[in-house]
Design a protein around this motif. Sequence first.
Motif, PDB file in Angstrom:
ATOM      1  N   ALA A   1     -11.009 -20.842 -82.129  1.00 47.51           N
ATOM      2  CA  ALA A   1     -10.774 -22.208 -82.588  1.00 47.51           C
ATOM      3  C   ALA A   1      -9.539 -22.276 -83.471  1.00 47.51           C
ATOM      4  CB  ALA A   1     -11.999 -22.725 -83.333  1.00 47.51           C
ATOM      5  N   ALA A   2      -9.389 -21.268 -84.334  1.00 49.07           N
ATOM      6  CA  ALA A   2      -8.235 -21.251 -85.229  1.00 49.07           C
ATOM      7  C   ALA A   2      -6.944 -21.082 -84.435  1.00 49.07           C
ATOM      8  CB  ALA A   2      -8.385 -20.126 -86.248  1.00 49.07           C
ATOM      9  N   ARG A   3      -6.977 -20.214 -83.406  1.00 49.93           N
ATOM     10  CA  ARG A   3      -5.784 -20.020 -82.575  1.00 49.93           C
ATOM     11  C   ARG A   3      -5.427 -21.298 -81.854  1.00 49.93           C
ATOM     12  NH1 ARG A   3      -8.231 -15.027 -81.519  1.00 49.93           N
ATOM     13  NH2 ARG A   3      -9.139 -15.816 -79.590  1.00 49.93           N
ATOM     14  N   ALA A   4      -6.446 -22.024 -81.367  1.00 48.22           N
ATOM     15  CA  ALA A   4      -6.184 -23.279 -80.661  1.00 48.22           C
ATOM     16  C   ALA A   4      -5.561 -24.308 -81.604  1.00 48.22           C
ATOM     17  CB  ALA A   4      -7.487 -23.832 -80.071  1.00 48.22           C
ATOM     18  N   ALA A   5      -6.117 -24.397 -82.822  1.00 47.04           N
ATOM     19  CA  ALA A   5      -5.572 -25.339 -83.796  1.00 47.04           C
ATOM     20  C   ALA A   5      -4.150 -24.961 -84.164  1.00 47.04           C
ATOM     21  CB  ALA A   5      -6.462 -25.375 -85.034  1.00 47.04           C
ATOM     22  N   SER A   6      -3.912 -23.634 -84.312  1.00 44.51           N
ATOM     23  CA  SER A   6      -2.585 -23.162 -84.662  1.00 44.51           C
ATOM     24  C   SER A   6      -1.591 -23.455 -83.546  1.00 44.51           C
ATOM     25  CB  SER A   6      -2.626 -21.661 -84.957  1.00 44.51           C
ATOM     26  OG  SER A   6      -1.345 -21.186 -85.276  1.00 44.51           O
ATOM     27  N   ALA A   7      -2.031 -23.362 -82.289  1.00 44.79           N
ATOM     28  CA  ALA A   7      -1.151 -23.631 -81.158  1.00 44.79           C
ATOM     29  C   ALA A   7      -0.613 -25.054 -81.217  1.00 44.79           C
ATOM     30  CB  ALA A   7      -1.888 -23.400 -79.842  1.00 44.79           C
ATOM     31  N   PHE A   8      -1.486 -26.025 -81.482  1.00 45.97           N
ATOM     32  CA  PHE A   8      -1.007 -27.403 -81.577  1.00 45.97           C
ATOM     33  C   PHE A   8      -0.189 -27.600 -82.844  1.00 45.97           C
ATOM     34  CE2 PHE A   8      -1.440 -31.827 -82.970  1.00 45.97           C
ATOM     35  CZ  PHE A   8      -0.768 -32.432 -81.907  1.00 45.97           C
ATOM     36  N   THR A   9      -0.560 -26.927 -83.927  1.00 42.99           N
ATOM     37  CA  THR A   9       0.203 -27.050 -85.170  1.00 42.99           C
ATOM     38  C   THR A   9       1.637 -26.586 -84.974  1.00 42.99           C
ATOM     39  OG1 THR A   9      -1.785 -26.721 -86.508  1.00 42.99           O
ATOM     40  CG2 THR A   9       0.331 -26.354 -87.589  1.00 42.99           C
ATOM     41  N   ASP A  10       1.816 -25.472 -84.259  1.00 39.51           N
ATOM     42  CA  ASP A  10       3.159 -24.974 -83.966  1.00 39.51           C
ATOM     43  C   ASP A  10       3.969 -26.015 -83.197  1.00 39.51           C
ATOM     44  OD1 ASP A  10       2.497 -22.631 -85.175  1.00 39.51           O
ATOM     45  OD2 ASP A  10       2.293 -21.465 -83.328  1.00 39.51           O
ATOM     46  N   LEU A  11       3.348 -26.596 -82.186  1.00 38.12           N
ATOM     47  CA  LEU A  11       4.036 -27.603 -81.381  1.00 38.12           C
ATOM     48  C   LEU A  11       4.375 -28.825 -82.228  1.00 38.12           C
ATOM     49  CD1 LEU A  11       5.001 -28.787 -78.693  1.00 38.12           C
ATOM     50  CD2 LEU A  11       2.640 -29.518 -78.260  1.00 38.12           C
ATOM     51  N   ALA A  12       3.419 -29.286 -83.019  1.00 38.56           N
ATOM     52  CA  ALA A  12       3.641 -30.473 -83.848  1.00 38.56           C
ATOM     53  C   ALA A  12       4.771 -30.251 -84.847  1.00 38.56           C
ATOM     54  CB  ALA A  12       2.349 -30.842 -84.575  1.00 38.56           C
ATOM     55  N   GLU A  13       4.837 -29.056 -85.416  1.00 38.57           N
ATOM     56  CA  GLU A  13       5.909 -28.758 -86.370  1.00 38.57           C
ATOM     57  C   GLU A  13       7.272 -28.816 -85.693  1.00 38.57           C
ATOM     58  OE1 GLU A  13       5.085 -25.019 -88.143  1.00 38.57           O
ATOM     59  OE2 GLU A  13       3.486 -25.787 -89.448  1.00 38.57           O
ATOM     60  N   HIS A  14       7.339 -28.240 -84.491  1.00 36.12           N
ATOM     61  CA  HIS A  14       8.612 -28.234 -83.774  1.00 36.12           C
ATOM     62  C   HIS A  14       9.032 -29.654 -83.384  1.00 36.12           C
ATOM     63  CE1 HIS A  14      11.896 -26.695 -81.418  1.00 36.12           C
ATOM     64  NE2 HIS A  14      11.458 -27.311 -80.332  1.00 36.12           N
ATOM     65  N   ILE A  15       8.072 -30.445 -82.923  1.00 38.78           N
ATOM     66  CA  ILE A  15       8.365 -31.837 -82.558  1.00 38.78           C
ATOM     67  C   ILE A  15       8.845 -32.613 -83.778  1.00 38.78           C
ATOM     68  CG2 ILE A  15       7.298 -34.017 -81.845  1.00 38.78           C
ATOM     69  CD1 ILE A  15       7.828 -32.186 -79.503  1.00 38.78           C
ATOM     70  N   ARG A  16       8.189 -32.404 -84.904  1.00 41.07           N
ATOM     71  CA  ARG A  16       8.569 -33.111 -86.134  1.00 41.07           C
ATOM     72  C   ARG A  16       9.964 -32.682 -86.590  1.00 41.07           C
ATOM     73  NH1 ARG A  16       4.616 -31.645 -88.631  1.00 41.07           N
ATOM     74  NH2 ARG A  16       3.222 -33.369 -88.166  1.00 41.07           N
ATOM     75  N   GLU A  17      10.240 -31.372 -86.536  1.00 44.23           N
ATOM     76  CA  GLU A  17      11.548 -30.879 -86.953  1.00 44.23           C
ATOM     77  C   GLU A  17      12.662 -31.355 -86.018  1.00 44.23           C
ATOM     78  OE1 GLU A  17      10.978 -26.694 -87.047  1.00 44.23           O
ATOM     79  OE2 GLU A  17       9.771 -26.725 -88.891  1.00 44.23           O
ATOM     80  N   SER A  18      12.302 -31.660 -84.777  1.00 47.56           N
ATOM     81  CA  SER A  18      13.297 -32.148 -83.817  1.00 47.56           C
ATOM     82  C   SER A  18      13.627 -33.623 -84.043  1.00 47.56           C
ATOM     83  CB  SER A  18      12.784 -31.949 -82.383  1.00 47.56           C
ATOM     84  OG  SER A  18      12.545 -30.581 -82.127  1.00 47.56           O
ATOM     85  N   GLY A  19      12.929 -34.265 -84.946  1.00 49.74           N
ATOM     86  CA  GLY A  19      13.188 -35.663 -85.248  1.00 49.74           C
ATOM     87  C   GLY A  19      12.578 -36.637 -84.257  1.00 49.74           C
ATOM     88  N   LEU A  20      11.650 -36.167 -83.424  1.00 45.81           N
ATOM     89  CA  LEU A  20      11.100 -37.017 -82.366  1.00 45.81           C
ATOM     90  C   LEU A  20       9.985 -37.930 -82.855  1.00 45.81           C
ATOM     91  CD1 LEU A  20      11.130 -34.440 -79.432  1.00 45.81           C
ATOM     92  CD2 LEU A  20      12.758 -36.281 -79.905  1.00 45.81           C
ATOM     93  N   LEU A  21       9.572 -37.779 -84.096  1.00 45.58           N
ATOM     94  CA  LEU A  21       8.552 -38.670 -84.656  1.00 45.58           C
ATOM     95  C   LEU A  21       9.150 -39.733 -85.578  1.00 45.58           C
ATOM     96  CD1 LEU A  21       5.653 -36.151 -85.440  1.00 45.58           C
ATOM     97  CD2 LEU A  21       5.920 -37.648 -83.457  1.00 45.58           C
ATOM     98  N   ARG A  22      10.467 -39.687 -85.756  1.00 44.35           N
ATOM     99  CA  ARG A  22      11.085 -40.677 -86.642  1.00 44.35           C
ATOM    100  C   ARG A  22      11.046 -42.067 -85.996  1.00 44.35           C
ATOM    101  NH1 ARG A  22      15.678 -38.680 -84.036  1.00 44.35           N
ATOM    102  NH2 ARG A  22      17.153 -40.300 -83.399  1.00 44.35           N
ATOM    103  N   ARG A  23      11.019 -43.098 -86.820  1.00 40.36           N
ATOM    104  CA  ARG A  23      10.918 -44.481 -86.335  1.00 40.36           C
ATOM    105  C   ARG A  23      12.208 -44.911 -85.648  1.00 40.36           C
ATOM    106  NH1 ARG A  23       5.448 -45.247 -86.719  1.00 40.36           N
ATOM    107  NH2 ARG A  23       4.780 -44.073 -88.548  1.00 40.36           N
ATOM    108  N   ARG A  24      12.062 -45.801 -84.681  1.00 40.82           N
ATOM    109  CA  ARG A  24      13.215 -46.366 -83.985  1.00 40.82           C
ATOM    110  C   ARG A  24      13.267 -47.865 -84.269  1.00 40.82           C
ATOM    111  NH1 ARG A  24      15.382 -43.618 -79.605  1.00 40.82           N
ATOM    112  NH2 ARG A  24      16.746 -45.453 -79.525  1.00 40.82           N
ATOM    113  N   TYR A  25      13.612 -48.201 -85.505  1.00 44.03           N
ATOM    114  CA  TYR A  25      13.556 -49.595 -85.930  1.00 44.03           C
ATOM    115  C   TYR A  25      14.493 -50.491 -85.120  1.00 44.03           C
ATOM    116  CZ  TYR A  25      10.883 -47.950 -89.950  1.00 44.03           C
ATOM    117  OH  TYR A  25       9.914 -47.391 -90.748  1.00 44.03           O
TER     118      TYR A  25
END
Length: 365
Positions: free
Chosen positions: A15-39
């Motif tokens: 379970a921890a590995r599965a949670a970590s897998a998505f956490t890794d992806l989410a961090e990379h997506i966030r660092e790529s700026g893909l969650l920033r608003r498009r006002y």
Amino acid sequence: MSAIRSTTPRPKGGAARAASAFTDLAEHIRESGLLRRRYGYYWAKLIVLPLVLAATLVLFVWVGDTWWQLFTAAALAVVFTHIAFLGHDAAHRQMFVSGRWNDWVSLVLGDLLVGMSYGWWQHKHTRHHANPNKVGADPDIDLPVITVAPGAAPRPRGRVVSWLRAHQGLFFFPILFLEGLSLHASGVRRVFAGGALKRRWVEIAFLSVRLIGFTTLVFLVLSPGIAFAFLGVQLALFGFYMGMSFAPNHKGMPIVPKTMSLDFLERQVRMSRNIRGNRIVDFLMGGLNYQIEHHLFPSMPHPHLRRAAPIIAAYCRDRGVPYTQTGLFASYAIVVRYINRVGLGERDVFTCPLVDQRRHLIAGG
């Protein structure tokens, strides 16, 4: 995807590995700026789409009482669908940081302009996102006419009924012409029913203005026969367009039992399907063609979904998680074939490999 790493030590356990897998992806997506608003993007659409709607209504009044108005009805169906797409983005908090702003935009777009209850849709859609294609949990696989979940309906009796059920996929798309009427009726029924509903009186007021006001305008401008035809065409094409945009996303993907538990990444990716295409497809489907990305990151502004897709596809490939994408017309063929097979009574239609794996483990134990 060596660039995607967790900055914290990973705990042990599946379970921890599965949670970590998505956490890794989410961090990379966030660092790529893909969650920033498009006002700028969303403010432009919030201004342009209502103006297009207003211009179409002015054209409607100017053209007057003629059968040529059926083309205006078709245009309105397209405009209403794209306003609904925009309301969908607001409901997912893609536009603004403020939840209140997103809520009010959804109410104006959904209730006042389109005539769909935001409160009804939000409740239904939230349940779908939490458990896509899970029996007894996803309302989108509990349809009143077409059976899409294996074993959900009793075996039909009689030749005619058996033939209709075995070929139900052929009737799926024609039935979508009734979806517009169903969306309006479901929303009205929800706001007048009991139960908790935020801003109930706002929704009642907005829906009344939209549904009663629009219908009154149609009958003021058109003679009764043309008016009924106009409303029929507009509702039918609106429902068909909406249905054709949502149908390819999950129909024909694995359906899992209610008791089965999957981690977030597996649950969202395995049960969703992307539609390949260019920016024209992106526009026509309102970004819903990137269904995997949308289910993993519902608040991601839809202009960023195209950029996120190759990152997520590579990430899933590295971890052996099936990432499904196909062409638009191929997806419709899959939907028809799948629904027909369900109608034939096949209980394990397009079974998820994880379901098979766990059944074998139970049987072996």
